[in-house]
Design an enzyme around this catalytic site. Structure first.
Site, PDB file in Angstrom:
ATOM      1  N   LYS A 176       0.811  -1.148   0.017  1.00  0.00           N
ATOM      2  CA  LYS A 176      -0.060  -0.022  -0.138  1.00  0.00           C
ATOM      3  C   LYS A 176       0.787   1.254   0.113  1.00  0.00           C
ATOM      4  O   LYS A 176       1.986   1.235   0.536  1.00  0.00           O
ATOM      5  CB  LYS A 176      -0.840   0.072   1.219  1.00  0.00           C
ATOM      6  CG  LYS A 176      -1.871   1.117   1.452  1.00  0.00           C
ATOM      7  CD  LYS A 176      -2.797   1.090   2.567  1.00  0.00           C
ATOM      8  CE  LYS A 176      -3.853   2.092   2.828  1.00  0.00           C
ATOM      9  NZ  LYS A 176      -4.461   1.844   4.057  1.00  0.00           N
ATOM     10  N   SER A 211      -9.598   1.934   3.203  1.00  0.00           N
ATOM     11  CA  SER A 211      -8.847   2.805   2.387  1.00  0.00           C
ATOM     12  C   SER A 211      -8.027   1.963   1.523  1.00  0.00           C
ATOM     13  O   SER A 211      -7.478   2.112   0.511  1.00  0.00           O
ATOM     14  CB  SER A 211      -7.953   3.780   2.992  1.00  0.00           C
ATOM     15  OG  SER A 211      -7.014   3.032   3.886  1.00  0.00           O
ATOM     16  N   SER A 251      -9.460  -0.355   7.595  1.00  0.00           N
ATOM     17  CA  SER A 251      -8.877  -0.077   6.208  1.00  0.00           C
ATOM     18  C   SER A 251      -8.237  -1.480   5.783  1.00  0.00           C
ATOM     19  O   SER A 251      -7.627  -1.635   4.379  1.00  0.00           O
ATOM     20  CB  SER A 251      -7.711   1.098   5.906  1.00  0.00           C
ATOM     21  OG  SER A 251      -8.668   1.972   5.837  1.00  0.00           O
TER      22      SER A 251
HETATM   23  N1  GLN Z   1     -12.643   4.324   6.844  1.00  0.00           N
HETATM   24  C1  GLN Z   1     -12.064   4.682   8.075  1.00  0.00           C
HETATM   25  C2  GLN Z   1     -11.692   6.127   7.938  1.00  0.00           C
HETATM   26  O1  GLN Z   1     -11.838   6.736   6.914  1.00  0.00           O
HETATM   27  C3  GLN Z   1     -10.862   3.810   8.232  1.00  0.00           C
HETATM   28  C4  GLN Z   1      -9.743   4.118   7.424  1.00  0.00           C
HETATM   29  C5  GLN Z   1      -8.373   3.456   7.809  1.00  0.00           C
HETATM   30  O2  GLN Z   1      -8.526   2.296   8.525  1.00  0.00           O
HETATM   31  N2  GLN Z   1      -7.420   3.819   7.435  1.00  0.00           N
HETATM   32  O3  GLN Z   1     -11.079   6.741   8.729  1.00  0.00           O
END
Ligand code: GLN
Length: 471
Positions: free
Chosen positions: A64, A139, A163
């Site tokens: 990532k 994400s 994420s």
């Molecule tokens: N979707 C969550 C956020 O927008 C978690 C994102 C993540 O785990 N990086 O913060």
């Protein structure tokens, strides 16, 4: 298929076997994935950039783009980091290289890992290999979609509030968010430091455990890390006798869980019982009621502090101005997308004088309550289960205009993240032709128990992780 290597079906463990037995070279494997990427990635957009030449003696991996890689541009999906080429490796990248893994490329992510669909990437969204009209989750949608489409045997993601787990669920993969403190955050583009964890995404539970074993453990450069209390054990075939599985009512009956998701999860729970597990109900009332609200105070607060370093001087892009302040303002205005700006504002507000105690301080107290509630459940149970995501993959654009609807995607993954606990998502069936994820949560450092439980279920469920349209 390239040179007899079927990247859609090959597991990482099988790929390692090919290399060890001399049936395929590291270079041939790398080339086979690059060929698959050339074929399918123009549609899916899993990768922000690829490394066409093999750079390790072992099998390939996708990383990532929040993971700093020496000599390879690292943008975290943001324009503000465009052109930023780290001069050092993050600890996880270093451990991957030490294990011989060959980096295939950097995968797409919501900007600064803020989002649940990859639609917040400044470089355009990733599409779900099961249905390109739908999101892969986020994400870490790039890594999850790449693994599911045979564009990497496995990969690393980062998980702050879901994420890794949520995109794994939406793409039909196995994803682990490790116990907070078990994997180094050194060299990771920071979002919310008290929550961020790096973890593996793979096609099955054994691969996931294997990759976890390569990256986990104490790192002197991250003072929040510890040595694992026991070595990672690759799970073997077996039943679930003696395993106590708790079904938290609020995580399984939350508003917004699609009937098809609930049905697939209920089926997996029934299967666990047939495999010999003792299954019982439990409660996490305040964790689910307040988890999301609490997360959206703490995560933006920490993000507003972490993102203050992007000033046009130290990293990436710069927009010039008459004065230093004007240069910083212009750089940040042009470099950050809407979601980071929203979070910087939310976080700065929650941390400001007079509001700190009412918002940030209060959220930290609720966080302790959430951790205690989970600890109480683990007095009776070894593992808790629920859907990973309330819905299957949604359509591109469906939630993009409504941040609150998007935030609800993580309703079920966030509480255990707040408590620092490990969570594993495995596919447990299909709903309307799209994968459904089962979330398994354990006490701190219970990864081995999660792997064992998930592996037994995986064997019994016999889910085919290759998207139907690519078979
Ligand atoms: N979707 C969550 C956020 O927008 C978690 C994102 C993540 O785990 N990086 O913060």
């Amino acid at each position: 298929m390239s040179g007899g290597i079927d990247t859609l079906r090959l597991t990482a463990e099988e790929a390692i076997g090919l290399v060890e037995r001399g049936e395929a070279s590291a270079a041939e494997l790398h080339a086979a994935y690059i060929e698959a990427i050339a074929e399918r990635d123009p549609e899916l957009h899993c990768y922000l950039r690829t490394l066409d030449e093999p750079n390790g003696t072992g099998i390939p991996i996708a990383l990532k783009d929040v993971i700093s890689t020496r000599g390879i541009e690292t943008t975290a999906g943001s324009r503000i980091l465009e052109g930023y080429v780290p001069v050092f490796d993050s600890t996880v990248a270093e451990r991957c290289r030490a294990a011989g893994l060959s980096v295939l490329g950097k995968t797409n992510t919501d900007e600064f890992a803020m989002g649940s669909s990859t639609e917040n990437s400044a470089y355009g969204p990733t599409r779900n290999p099961w249905d390109p009209e739908r999101v892969p989750g986020g994400s870490g949608g790039g890594t999850a979609a790449a693994v599911s489409a045979g564009l990497a045997p496995w990969g690393l993601g980062s998980d702050t509030g879901g994420s890794i787990k949520q995109p794994s669920a939406l793409c039909g993969n196995v994803g682990l968010r490790p116990t907070y403190g078990s994997v180094s955050r050194y060299g990771i583009v920071a979002f919310a430091s008290s929550l961020d964890q790096i973890g593996p995404v793979a096609r099955n539970v054994r691969d996931c455990a294997l990759l976890y074993s390569l990256i986990a453990g104490r790192d002197p450069r991250d003072s929040t890390t510890v040595e694992l209390p026991e070595p990672v054990r690759l799970p073997e075939a077996g039943d679930l006798k003696g395993m106590r599985i708790g079904v938290p009512r609020e995580l399984n009956e939350a508003e917004g869980i699609e009937p098809g998701v609930a049905a697939a999860v209920a089926g997996a729970i029934e299967l666990a019982r047939e495999l010999g597990a003792e299954v019982g109900e439990c409660e996490l009332p305040r964790s689910v009621e307040y988890g999301l609200a609490c997360y959206y105070l703490i995560a933006p607060a920490e993000a507003s502090s972490n993102l203050a370093r992007y000033d046009g001087v130290r990293y990436g892009a710069r927009v010039d101005g008459e004065t230093y302040v004007e240069m910083v303002e212009r750089t940040r205005d042009a470099g950050f997308g809407d979601e980071p700006k929203r979070r910087i504002m939310l976080g700065t507000y929650a941390l400001s004088a007079g509001y700190f105690e009412a918002f940030y301080g209060q959220a930290q107290k609720v966080r302790t309550v959430i951790a205690r509630e989970h600890a109480a459940a683990f007095e009776r149970f070894d593992v808790l289960v629920s859907p990973t995501s309330p819905t299957v993959a949604f359509r591109l654009g469906e939630k993009a205009a409504n941040p609150l609807a998007m935030y609800l995607s993580d309703l079920l993954t966030i509480p255990s993240c707040m408590a620092g606990l490990p969570g594993l998502s495995i596919p447990c069936g299909l709903s309307a032709g799209l994968p459904v994820g089962l979330q398994l949560i354990g006490p701190q450092f219970s990864e081995n128990a999660l792997f064992r439980t998930a592996h037994a279920l995986e064997d019994a469920l016999d889910f085919d992780p290759v998207p139907e349209r690519l078979r």
